[in-house]
Design a protein around this motif. Structure first.
Motif, short mmCIF file in Angstrom:
data_model
loop_
_atom_site.label_atom_id
_atom_site.label_comp_id
_atom_site.label_asym_id
_atom_site.label_seq_id
_atom_site.Cartn_x
_atom_site.Cartn_y
_atom_site.Cartn_z
N GLN A 116 -11.31 5.20 -1.37
CA GLN A 116 -10.76 5.40 -2.77
C GLN A 116 -9.40 4.89 -3.12
OE1 GLN A 116 -12.66 8.13 -4.31
NE2 GLN A 116 -14.26 7.50 -5.47
N ILE A 117 -8.49 3.83 -1.94
CA ILE A 117 -7.08 3.79 -2.28
C ILE A 117 -6.99 2.95 -3.21
CG2 ILE A 117 -5.02 3.04 -1.09
CD1 ILE A 117 -6.75 3.45 1.39
N LEU A 118 -5.91 2.94 -4.10
CA LEU A 118 -5.96 2.03 -5.70
C LEU A 118 -4.56 0.91 -4.99
CD1 LEU A 118 -5.70 4.96 -8.15
CD2 LEU A 118 -7.45 3.37 -7.62
N HIS A 168 -6.09 10.56 -1.84
CA HIS A 168 -6.33 9.02 -1.65
C HIS A 168 -5.14 8.47 -1.48
CE1 HIS A 168 -10.50 10.00 -3.14
NE2 HIS A 168 -9.89 10.00 -3.95
N ARG A 169 -4.08 8.96 -0.84
CA ARG A 169 -2.83 7.87 -0.34
C ARG A 169 -2.98 6.73 0.14
NH1 ARG A 169 0.76 11.79 -2.04
NH2 ARG A 169 2.68 10.89 -1.07
N ALA A 170 -1.97 6.55 1.10
CA ALA A 170 -2.18 5.15 1.57
C ALA A 170 -2.70 5.87 3.33
CB ALA A 170 -1.35 4.02 1.28
N SER A 171 -1.80 6.36 3.37
CA SER A 171 -2.44 7.03 5.17
C SER A 171 -3.53 6.80 4.86
CB SER A 171 -1.58 8.44 5.57
OG SER A 171 -1.52 9.12 4.20
N ALA A 172 -4.72 7.09 4.40
CA ALA A 172 -5.98 7.63 4.26
C ALA A 172 -6.88 6.65 4.95
CB ALA A 172 -6.81 8.38 2.88
N CYS A 173 -6.18 5.25 4.73
CA CYS A 173 -6.90 3.96 4.82
C CYS A 173 -7.12 3.78 6.47
CB CYS A 173 -5.43 2.48 5.05
SG CYS A 173 -6.34 1.21 5.76
N VAL A 174 -8.61 3.63 6.55
CA VAL A 174 -9.65 3.78 8.07
C VAL A 174 -9.85 2.40 8.45
CG1 VAL A 174 -10.60 5.51 7.22
CG2 VAL A 174 -11.23 3.67 6.51
N GLN A 175 -8.73 1.33 8.23
CA GLN A 175 -8.32 -0.07 8.54
C GLN A 175 -9.80 -0.42 8.65
OE1 GLN A 175 -5.96 -0.28 11.94
NE2 GLN A 175 -4.53 1.32 11.29
N CYS A 226 -10.56 -5.35 -3.98
CA CYS A 226 -10.34 -4.41 -3.28
C CYS A 226 -10.91 -2.85 -2.93
CB CYS A 226 -8.80 -4.31 -2.84
SG CYS A 226 -7.77 -4.35 -3.45
N VAL A 227 -10.49 -2.22 -4.49
CA VAL A 227 -10.74 -0.68 -4.45
C VAL A 227 -11.90 -0.75 -4.90
CG1 VAL A 227 -10.25 0.82 -6.52
CG2 VAL A 227 -8.49 -0.56 -5.95
N ASP A 228 -13.00 -1.56 -5.56
CA ASP A 228 -14.11 -1.05 -5.59
C ASP A 228 -14.83 -0.97 -4.34
OD1 ASP A 228 -14.32 -1.17 -8.05
OD2 ASP A 228 -14.97 -3.52 -8.36
N GLY A 229 -14.95 -1.65 -3.41
CA GLY A 229 -15.15 -1.27 -1.68
C GLY A 229 -14.55 -0.72 -0.89
N CYS A 230 -13.33 0.23 -1.31
CA CYS A 230 -12.50 1.26 -0.17
C CYS A 230 -13.44 2.18 -0.30
CB CYS A 230 -10.81 0.71 -0.86
SG CYS A 230 -10.32 2.39 -0.18
N LEU A 236 -4.62 -11.63 1.65
CA LEU A 236 -3.30 -10.94 1.95
C LEU A 236 -3.86 -9.90 3.24
CD1 LEU A 236 -2.32 -9.19 -1.57
CD2 LEU A 236 -1.15 -11.85 -0.13
N GLN A 237 -3.33 -9.80 4.54
CA GLN A 237 -3.14 -8.53 5.19
C GLN A 237 -3.07 -7.42 4.42
OE1 GLN A 237 -4.10 -9.89 8.01
NE2 GLN A 237 -4.13 -11.84 7.10
N VAL A 238 -3.51 -7.33 4.21
CA VAL A 238 -4.15 -6.17 3.15
C VAL A 238 -3.59 -4.71 4.60
CG1 VAL A 238 -5.58 -4.57 1.00
CG2 VAL A 238 -5.36 -6.64 0.98
N ILE A 239 -4.24 -4.27 5.15
CA ILE A 239 -4.38 -3.13 5.72
C ILE A 239 -3.01 -3.17 6.46
CG2 ILE A 239 -4.97 -2.24 8.23
CD1 ILE A 239 -7.98 -4.29 7.72
N ASP A 240 -2.23 -4.63 6.69
CA ASP A 240 -1.18 -3.75 6.92
C ASP A 240 -0.32 -3.42 5.82
OD1 ASP A 240 -1.65 -4.91 10.01
OD2 ASP A 240 -0.90 -6.75 10.04
N ILE A 241 0.11 -3.88 4.97
CA ILE A 241 0.21 -3.43 3.36
C ILE A 241 0.28 -2.18 2.99
CG2 ILE A 241 0.50 -4.43 1.07
CD1 ILE A 241 -0.24 -6.98 1.73
#
Length: 374
Positions: A305-307, A339-346, A298-302, A358-363
């Protein structure tokens, strides 16, 4: 080498997915020490893939293995990634690049990487099975199979349609044996029905079965006080019938030494030990944690760059050890450059490549609620 001979292979393989790192990247000196020790102890199966360590794992194979040891002294496995194939011509391009990266000359074991319904359509549509048979005829592939991350029903369909697959690589460990998502036990039974030797991946579930909550570790230490917690996970899968080899993604020399000790003097689980482990597993699975194995696909394609795997590890620690502040310090160190979790663009890229489904977006949203709003 027929199926019976495949089952005579040494039962521990070196998975090159979680290699030791230092400030310069992969710690080549330590990897060389690990490779040398592995071969010295008689364990000669090495497993890599096109995407491991963002493409650097196959190159490390050349530096640590193929350029330093006789080619006939080891078995090397790598994999064809569906997500790198946009045209049928990409198959040969990727394969030739892998030969160049590794300097191997040929691959003892070659796999279609991570078969699940979406990837299977591409492997079938681009005639990857037929291509692999041609590579076998040329001697560039000695044995051909696939790794699998889907339902036992699909596995049965694939093995029925493709008897040319000589082996199958499955995620098997005691925590996932009855997991309704992974279905290790049912997939194992399907492979046995088709008489396919099994390569085990994630026997220690990304390291999570090497370090358990203290009360659970104490349960295992009652019976074998001198053995590591990880040894129980290896012995569990090595006690099964039909196992070709067990891949462990060892991240340092100490882990390798421990695994070599376990498998060099292997003893199957006794009935008492199996019952004890089952009881411990029931308690383990009662904990509300996220079953991430830390594969880092999941990291390479984010795009942000969220770890994600590291954050999940911190999140699981919060769930397991109430009141522990260390996960919050760890999260802050992870995100000191942003690159905090809050930066997720879903965008969903993470979910499309997650082998655990896994439902990674929800996690990630849950992680943000705990760590970004503390």
């Amino acid at each position: 080498m027929n199926n019976n001979n495949l089952l005579q292979m040494p039962k521990l393989g070196f998975g090159l997915m979680r290699l030791p790192e230092n400030e310069n990247g992969i710690d080549l000196e330590q990897v060389c020490q690990m490779v040398d020790l592995c071969l010295e102890k008689g364990f000669n199966y090495f497993d890599t893939a096109y995407i491991y360590h963002s493409g650097k794992s196959e190159s490390i194979v050349r530096e640590a293995l193929t350029s330093r040891h006789p080619r006939e002294s080891f078995f090397l496995a790598t994999k064809l990634p569906a997500w790198e194939l946009n045209t049928e011509a990409d198959i040969q391009r990727v394969f030739d690049e892998q030969l160049e990266r590794t300097g191997a000359g040929y691959f003892d074991f070659y796999l279609l990487h991570s078969i699940e319904e979406g990837h299977l359509k591409k492997y079938d549509g681009f005639h990857c099975w037929e291509w692999a048979m041609k590579m076998k005829e040329k001697g560039l592939i000695k044995h051909f199979g696939f790794s699998f991350h889907d339902t036992p029903e699909l596995l049965d369909q694939v093995l029925t349609a493709h008897p040319e697959a000589e082996f199958v690589q499955l995620q098997i460990n005691y925590a996932d044996w009855e997991n309704k998502l992974v279905q290790s036990g049912k997939c194992y039974e399907v492979a046995r029905k088709h008489n396919k030797p099994i390569i085990v991946m994630e026997p220690v579930k990304g390291g999570t079965l090497a370090s358990l909550p203290p009360e659970l570790e104490a349960m295992l230490k009652e019976l074998r006080p001198d053995d590591s917690i990880a040894s129980w996970a290896l012995r569990y899968v090595a006690s099964l019938d039909g196992i070709m080899t067990i891949l462990s993604g060892m991240s340092n020399l100490e882990q390798m030494q421990d695994n070599l000790k376990t498998m060099g003097d292997f003893s199957p689980l006794s009935e008492k030990e199996r019952e004890h482990l089952n009881l411990m597993t029931e308690k383990l699975l009662a904990a509300d944690t996220i079953p991430c194995t830390g594969c880092r696909y999941c990291v390479d394609g984010c795009p942000q760059q969220i770890l994600i795997p590291d954050m999940i590890r911190a999140f699981n620690t919060v769930k397991t050890y109430k009141g522990d502040q260390r996960p919050f310090f760890f999260y802050d160190s992870l995100t000191k450059d942003g690159h905090r979790a809050s930066a997720c663009v879903q965008c969903g890229v993470c979910e499309s490549v997650c082998p655990q489904h896994l439902q990674v977006i929800d996690i990630v949203r849950e992680i943000s609620e705990v760590f970004d709003k503390k």
